[in-house]
Design an enzyme around this catalytic site. Sequence first.
Site, mmCIF file in Angstrom:
data_model
loop_
_atom_site.group_PDB
_atom_site.id
_atom_site.type_symbol
_atom_site.label_atom_id
_atom_site.label_comp_id
_atom_site.label_asym_id
_atom_site.label_seq_id
_atom_site.Cartn_x
_atom_site.Cartn_y
_atom_site.Cartn_z
ATOM 1 N N ASP A 1 -10.879 -0.624 -14.524
ATOM 2 C CA ASP A 1 -10.806 -0.063 -13.175
ATOM 3 C C ASP A 1 -10.050 1.255 -13.152
ATOM 4 O OD1 ASP A 1 -8.801 -2.280 -13.719
ATOM 5 O OD2 ASP A 1 -7.794 -1.295 -12.060
ATOM 6 N N ASN A 2 -9.445 1.642 -14.280
ATOM 7 C CA ASN A 2 -8.772 2.932 -14.381
ATOM 8 C C ASN A 2 -9.587 3.933 -15.201
ATOM 9 O OD1 ASN A 2 -6.590 1.968 -12.924
ATOM 10 N ND2 ASN A 2 -5.420 1.396 -14.740
ATOM 11 N N GLY B 1 0.785 -1.226 0.000
ATOM 12 C CA GLY B 1 0.000 0.000 0.000
ATOM 13 C C GLY B 1 0.817 1.276 0.000
#
Length: 513
Positions: free
Chosen positions: A268-269, A134
């Site tokens: 997803d972009n 992350g």
Amino acid sequence: MNIKNIKQPFIENFPGDFSNNPIQRNTPKVLFATVAPAGFSQPELIVFNKDLSEETGLGTPEKEDISFLAGSDLPENIRPYATAYAGHQFGSWAGQLGDGRAIFAGEIINNLGKRTEIQWKGAGATPYSRHADGRAVLRSSVREYLMSEAMHHLGILTTRALSLCFTGENVVRDMMYNGNPKEEKGAVMIRMAESFLRFGHFELISAQKEYKTLQDLTDFTIQNYFPQIISEGIQKYKEFFETVCRKTANLMVEWYRVGFVHGVMNTDNMSILGLTIDYGPYSMMDEYDLNFTPNTTDLPGRRYAFGKQGQIAQWNLWQLANALYPLIKDEKFLEDVLNNFGNHFWGAHDQMLCKKFGFEELLDGDEEFFTNWQGLMQELRLDYTLFFKQLEKTDIDSDLRFLFENVSYTQLDDESVNKLKDFIGKYNARLSVNSISKEESIELMKKSNPAFILRNYLLFECIEEIENGKTEMLDKLIMALKDPYQEIYPEFSGKRPSGYDGISGCSMLSCSS
């Protein structure tokens, strides 16, 4: 800053996981998971976007706000969360994805009623990090900060950047996915947008057959971000899909106008609002090449090459249509809208090229002219941006070898110059048909053709300087990108130096950029 004005309407309206657990896992039947940023004990502010802060109602930052900018010492009113979505990646269904290194603080509404979502990027793991940490490295964070602001000032819809901080820790990354990982400086940025909703949010819920939640999300999206849609029932969802298609097509045309190549146009972009989102292995076009992809992960197929971006946008919209079908339930309507995408896209695309060439309107024969121009650009390896800036300077007596010798990425021989002369002759003949003057034509060109673009080699040099504790180039680039239609720093306006050919981070990048 007015941090206490941040609210969380999204998590108030949809089912979520309130466990505040960052462990990577599936979260079926929910749209978000609460999760706290990792927190960094020694963050250091690199740059702060004062203009954006004032515009969105956050105001001027104080010294103590640095902790918030790095995702630490959060006020009690903020309940951070990450959202789940799905997507098609490189043409294949990838299942559940989500905000793997993005964590929402919430949203703020300014005095004019404008909504702006706020999220950290690189602030730690979420349930959707897919076994990653992350975190973000300085390299990718600088690239996103600067390019998102560059696109905004070019007049292209985009997410924006509020701040960029060192985290004080190192992050291990294999930049080219070639088995050579190394430590890099960690960074965290805050980015902002009216909404970060993606095609993938709708894909996930539809794939899970959670149709009531799909309807709730679509209603929420229309109510908050498409107020012009006032229809009811199925017609409302039809107008929503048509509008998303139109916004997406217009965004692609704008990318072509300035020579932007996204590099990883997975569903997803793709922003539901038609914003440029997720700046990974992108590039501004140097030499004109319809087959150019900046993404090593996209080889050898070049699915997301420059010349395919309109086609891929349409393919992605087919996937969104499949996701929305349970609400629209009209296969022919969806097919008709999608089949009409090309008409809208190419019409807007050719109108865009008209402005770049200084034509006030599209005439018969212009499409053939544009096709011949594309062939010339690729054959002579001409720089996309610099070609148009030199074209503004041409007249009937111009020395074309002199004008264009520093625009080509190969040496212009006599045959090449003759081909240029032939093209410029046809161009001047086309200009003569204009009903506007040559001066008006040039002004039209200047408004459409940037004088400055944020090239990868400039970003490469800037990142190296920041890593060495210097910010002079960063400051100059920020100044230049604020007025991209003027040449503020001539040293930034040349073509990519040959010494950067083939250098990782200049010509090609990976999805780990």
